[in-house]
Design an enzyme around this catalytic site. Structure first.
Site, PDB file in Angstrom:
ATOM      1  CG  ASP A   1      43.111  35.937  42.970  1.00  0.00           C
ATOM      2  OD1 ASP A   1      43.638  36.540  42.271  1.00  0.00           O
ATOM      3  OD2 ASP A   1      43.443  35.816  44.286  1.00  0.00           O
TER       4      ASP A   1
ATOM      5  CG  ASP B   1      43.777  41.217  41.912  1.00  0.00           C
ATOM      6  OD1 ASP B   1      43.394  41.913  42.823  1.00  0.00           O
ATOM      7  OD2 ASP B   1      44.718  40.536  42.014  1.00  0.00           O
ATOM      8  CD  GLU B   2      41.835  38.400  45.790  1.00  0.00           C
ATOM      9  OE1 GLU B   2      40.863  37.990  46.664  1.00  0.00           O
ATOM     10  OE2 GLU B   2      42.961  38.352  46.041  1.00  0.00           O
TER      11      GLU B   2
END
Length: 447
Positions: A20, A114-115
């Site tokens: 993350d 973003d993960e």
DNA sequence: TCTGGGGTCCTAGGACCC
DNA sequence: TCTGGGGTCCTAGGACCC
């Protein structure tokens, strides 16, 4: 949580990794503009109805969090810099992030920009320990992208995600505390982790479900263990009850799926000042149709189902959808359907949000009817236009039928919308008054 | 303090087919 | 003539994720 490096777990023990990126959008903005370093920076809407999408740690120290209304954020932090967001730029960074994960293993599944979840089992022959792989990945993200991140390792997605959350920096008394960066949950640790976890920390438990569980006296994950699943299902539904029962035992069989396909796409917008009346709503439909049509063509897909969502000033929402026997990716066709769907509801109330979504995708080459209309025909379609004139007639007729169907189902004529198809163009008129809301400008006469 | 924009999944009812 | 049950598709709404 004894995450000392000398007790590093095996791949068999913690095969699933979750990464993350820290404060992703805000961090990219700071990288692109060094004058922002050390200042409280957010990405989000700055207007009356805006919310914060991403906040730098400097902003978080002042109490600003993502999903917070911008009005509130500014009150907490008057010197807050709110930037509008450059999503193409974030996508560039996201692709580079994904390619670093891909260097580790192709078995990864992005979650937003973003993960990422990754299944490390393919690394078995490399004899690399999971913690070592996680540290290498962090180092590359820092050295090559200049971004920070947290990594979690666990037996399944549930524990990997809980672990990555613990790996991140924390704010305590307005001070930033470094996170450990990499956290794993070994088999012996699993039960203790679940013991101390509130139900709200579980994937899929949001405010509504948490409230229902609270009313049943269930506050902690351990409280879920003794509960009868059938009676729980009566309150939260059978799928949620089964999921909660599994998670409470530490079980999560969701695989890391690297081949997930997009199922829907759309565009919605909340207006600083609500739209009033069909004219403003229909004009906005045309804008949304352009966005959705371009997105569909960029994906090489056509959509059979279109949905319109309206949210009113009292925050109640309402949706109307229509499934066609063929797919569309054409701005004019999507626009006319969107306007017909929007026109089928009572538009006397101000509209705060308008959304237009496309789903039930077909690959373009599998579309039974190739739709094309004058104003927004893409070049590849135009090349085929002449030889496919018969299909185009079919598609015009099919679209007209679809529009008629919407009016028949919803009584759209009673709210004052009519439409007409002519030639390659398409036009929708209000019955009362002479305003036109088709692809042409309101003053353009019919050809 | 008052709630965005990108998505996914679940539920429930009705229509339709066999 | 009156009726079943399962499967699939569609529509509308709701909850959740980042």
């Amino acid at each position: 949580m004894s995450n000392s490096p000398n007790s590093s777990p095996s791949l068999h023990e913690v095969p699933i990794l979750h990464v993350d990126l820290d404060a992703f959008f805000a961090s990219v903005e700071i990288l692109d503009d060094p004058s922002l370093v050390g200042r409280p920076v957010c990405v989000g809407g700055s207007a009356a109805r805006g919310v914060i999408a991403s906040a730098s740690y400097e902003a978080r120290r002042q109490g600003v969090t993502s999903a917070m209304p911008s009005v509130v954020a500014r009150r907490l932090c008057p010197e807050l810099i709110i930037l509008p967001g450059r999503f193409e730029r974030y996508e560039q960074y996201s692709h580079r992030f994904h390619s670093l994960v891909n260097d580790l293993t192709p078995e990864y599944e992005p979650l937003g920009l973003d993960e990422v979840f990754a299944d490390l089992r393919s690394l078995r022959r490399l004899r690399i320990r999971p913690v070592e792989a996680a540290q290498q990945l962090r180092r590359r993200i820092r050295e090559e992208l200049f971004l920070e991140c947290g990594v979690g390792l666990g037996r399944n997605k549930l524990f990997a995600k809980l672990a990555s959350k613990r790996s991140k920096p924390r704010i305590v008394d307005h001070q930033l505390l470094e996170g450990p960066g990499v956290v794993w949950v070994s088999r012996e640790m699993e039960r203790n982790w679940l013991e101390e976890m509130p139900v709200r920390a579980l994937w899929g438990v949001g405010p509504a479900t948490a409230k229902k569980l609270q009313q049943l006296g269930l506050y902690w994950v351990r409280d879920l263990r003794g509960v009868d699943q059938a009676s729980l299902a009566r309150h939260v539904g059978s799928a949620m009850a089964a999921t909660l029962a599994s998670y409470a035992r530490g079980e999560d069989d969701r695989p890391v799926d690297s081949r997930r396909e997009l199922k829907s796409l759309g565009h919605d917008q909340t207006f600083a000042t609500s739209l009033v009346g069909p004219g403003e709503v229909f004009a906005q439909c045309r804008h949304h149709a352009g966005v959705v049509a371009r997105a569909l063509r960029a994906q090489g897909r056509v959509a059979r189902t279109l949905s319109v969502v309206l949210r009113f000033d009292d925050l109640t929402s309402l949706s109307r959808s229509q499934t066609l026997p063929f797919g569309v990716d054409d701005e004019a066709a999507i626009c006319s359907l969107a306007q017909a769907l929007a026109g089928s509801v009572d538009l006397s109330r101000p509209v705060r949000l308008l959304g237009l979504y496309a789903s039930s995708f077909l690959a373009r080459e599998n579309n039974p009817v190739q739709l094309s209309f004058g104003v927004s025909v893409s070049s590849d379609v135009r090349d085929e236009a002449v030889e496919h004139s018969r299909e185009r007639q079919m598609s015009s007729a099919a679209l007209r039928d679809a529009l008629d169907d919407i009016r028949q189902r919803y009584g759209a004529n009673s709210v004052g919308v009519a439409s007409d198809l002519y030639g390659d163009g398409l036009r929708i008129e209000r019955q009362r008054g002479s305003h036109a809301f088709g692809p042409e400008s309101p003053t353009t006469p019919a050809p």
